[in-house]
Design a protein around this motif. Sequence first.
Motif, PDB file in Angstrom:
ATOM      1  N   UNK A 181       0.844  -1.202   0.000  1.00  0.00           N
ATOM      2  CA  UNK A 181       0.000   0.000   0.000  1.00  0.00           C
ATOM      3  C   UNK A 181       0.876   1.249   0.000  1.00  0.00           C
ATOM      4  N   UNK A 182       1.879   1.277   0.866  1.00  0.00           N
ATOM      5  CA  UNK A 182       2.787   2.427   0.914  1.00  0.00           C
ATOM      6  C   UNK A 182       3.519   2.595  -0.414  1.00  0.00           C
ATOM      7  N   UNK A 183       3.914   1.470  -1.016  1.00  0.00           N
ATOM      8  CA  UNK A 183       4.611   1.535  -2.296  1.00  0.00           C
ATOM      9  C   UNK A 183       3.712   2.126  -3.383  1.00  0.00           C
ATOM     10  N   UNK A 184       2.438   1.697  -3.410  1.00  0.00           N
ATOM     11  CA  UNK A 184       1.511   2.233  -4.397  1.00  0.00           C
ATOM     12  C   UNK A 184       1.259   3.716  -4.186  1.00  0.00           C
ATOM     13  N   UNK A 185       1.186   4.143  -2.925  1.00  0.00           N
ATOM     14  CA  UNK A 185       0.992   5.564  -2.641  1.00  0.00           C
ATOM     15  C   UNK A 185       2.174   6.387  -3.145  1.00  0.00           C
ATOM     16  N   UNK A 186       3.377   5.868  -2.937  1.00  0.00           N
ATOM     17  CA  UNK A 186       4.568   6.577  -3.407  1.00  0.00           C
ATOM     18  C   UNK A 186       4.590   6.640  -4.931  1.00  0.00           C
ATOM     19  N   UNK A 187       4.307   5.496  -5.569  1.00  0.00           N
ATOM     20  CA  UNK A 187       4.293   5.468  -7.036  1.00  0.00           C
ATOM     21  C   UNK A 187       3.210   6.393  -7.593  1.00  0.00           C
ATOM     22  N   UNK A 188       2.044   6.390  -6.958  1.00  0.00           N
ATOM     23  CA  UNK A 188       0.965   7.256  -7.412  1.00  0.00           C
ATOM     24  C   UNK A 188       1.294   8.724  -7.263  1.00  0.00           C
ATOM     25  N   UNK A 189       2.024   9.071  -6.211  1.00  0.00           N
ATOM     26  CA  UNK A 189       2.389  10.477  -5.994  1.00  0.00           C
ATOM     27  C   UNK A 189       3.334  10.984  -7.073  1.00  0.00           C
ATOM     28  N   UNK A 190       4.144  10.070  -7.642  1.00  0.00           N
ATOM     29  CA  UNK A 190       5.014  10.467  -8.755  1.00  0.00           C
ATOM     30  C   UNK A 190       4.200  10.737 -10.014  1.00  0.00           C
ATOM     31  N   UNK A 229     -13.447 -11.565  -8.328  1.00  0.00           N
ATOM     32  CA  UNK A 229     -11.999 -11.766  -8.216  1.00  0.00           C
ATOM     33  C   UNK A 229     -11.343 -10.761  -7.273  1.00  0.00           C
ATOM     34  N   UNK A 230     -11.710  -9.463  -7.301  1.00  0.00           N
ATOM     35  CA  UNK A 230     -11.132  -8.541  -6.312  1.00  0.00           C
ATOM     36  C   UNK A 230     -11.442  -8.929  -4.865  1.00  0.00           C
ATOM     37  N   UNK A 231     -12.641  -9.457  -4.600  1.00  0.00           N
ATOM     38  CA  UNK A 231     -12.981  -9.865  -3.232  1.00  0.00           C
ATOM     39  C   UNK A 231     -12.100 -11.018  -2.780  1.00  0.00           C
ATOM     40  N   UNK A 232     -11.914 -12.010  -3.656  1.00  0.00           N
ATOM     41  CA  UNK A 232     -11.042 -13.133  -3.314  1.00  0.00           C
ATOM     42  C   UNK A 232      -9.604 -12.647  -3.163  1.00  0.00           C
ATOM     43  N   UNK A 256      -4.704  -0.162  -6.346  1.00  0.00           N
ATOM     44  CA  UNK A 256      -4.215  -0.752  -7.588  1.00  0.00           C
ATOM     45  C   UNK A 256      -5.191  -0.490  -8.726  1.00  0.00           C
ATOM     46  N   UNK A 257      -6.491  -0.650  -8.448  1.00  0.00           N
ATOM     47  CA  UNK A 257      -7.509  -0.358  -9.461  1.00  0.00           C
ATOM     48  C   UNK A 257      -7.442   1.101  -9.894  1.00  0.00           C
ATOM     49  N   UNK A 302      -9.085  -6.785 -19.242  1.00  0.00           N
ATOM     50  CA  UNK A 302      -8.401  -8.081 -19.331  1.00  0.00           C
ATOM     51  C   UNK A 302      -7.054  -8.029 -18.614  1.00  0.00           C
ATOM     52  N   UNK A 303      -6.339  -6.932 -18.763  1.00  0.00           N
ATOM     53  CA  UNK A 303      -5.053  -6.778 -18.089  1.00  0.00           C
ATOM     54  C   UNK A 303      -5.210  -6.746 -16.579  1.00  0.00           C
ATOM     55  N   UNK A 304      -6.268  -6.112 -16.111  1.00  0.00           N
ATOM     56  CA  UNK A 304      -6.512  -6.056 -14.663  1.00  0.00           C
ATOM     57  C   UNK A 304      -6.767  -7.450 -14.112  1.00  0.00           C
TER      58      UNK A 304
END
Length: 328
Positions: free
Chosen positions: A31-40, A259-262, A292-293, A304-306
């Motif tokens: 989660x922290x990694x995604x937040x950092x990547x998103x901030x860029x 699939x996201x719930x699982x 991620x979504x 399909x990629x998701x």
Amino acid sequence: MSETAMTHVNGRKPNFLRKLDPAVVTAFGCILLLLVLGSFYSRSFLSPEYLLQQLKVASFLGIIATGMMLVILLGQIDLSVPWTVATGAMMACAAAAYGPVGTALAIPFGILCGIGIGLVNGVGVAYLRIPSMIVTLATNAVAQGVMVVYTGGFSPQDSATAAMRYLSTGALIPGIPNVVFIWGLVGTAMVFLLRRTGFGRAVYGIGNRERAAYLSGINTRRIVMTAFAASGGLSAFGGVLLAGYASKASQSMGDAYLLPAIAAVVLGGTSILGGRGSYLGTVAGVILITLLQSILSVTQMPEAGRQIIYGVMIILMLLLYGRAPASR
């Protein structure tokens, strides 16, 4: 390093570090990694408004994933989520067309429809001993057929009630969307259920070894049936809230949540084999999937990629934390 040395090192760790689930820590780290990547990618990614919006979006998945976690803890699976979500939403909106009484009963009626689907699943798994993958997939197909017959194959025309819209889009507490508060209540109830009640201990016991739980005096059939009914009810409740968010139901509204719930449950460290997992991990998994979504949507990743990414993430977590121990 020898096993004795590893044991000595682990024994010197503080208690709270020894109790941490590696899968939960990994999920929060991602989660922290995604937040950092998103901030860029965008400066607004870390703004309070954006994060609160993502938490609001996560709440719908979180409520549905709560029921899924309960079933997975048993070592089972619920593949009827897509059309249980749609059925709950469509029936709640349909009830609203029957005057003031129908409007008042719309939300509980939608949830009861989901509980009914869950009971069918539970009876099939617990009493008829049908594999959960088979019976829930069949139930999903039946629910789909019934809803298509009900609507005549066309998009549902009934609208959500004001109460449904308020629960999904309103804010009783300023700054906190109602749906986030509702997810918090559902999560608190689930934590209490799993940690403080005989039902929760029975769920973990059945997930670890059903026969041993049965021999210890647990009514395993009733527990399994109740868990599936709860999963159906929570999926339908998620559908009711989604209908309120969109102001109406749609036939395919639940397809994006299976699939996201699982994935959220498994990424949070709940063993797909049952018997192990914490709700904190599921919360982390839900937030991780939602972020991620969001990033995939911003980058315009095709659906399909998701799905490929979700599947790969589940497989990786199974390889890391989901394999059966040798003694099992």
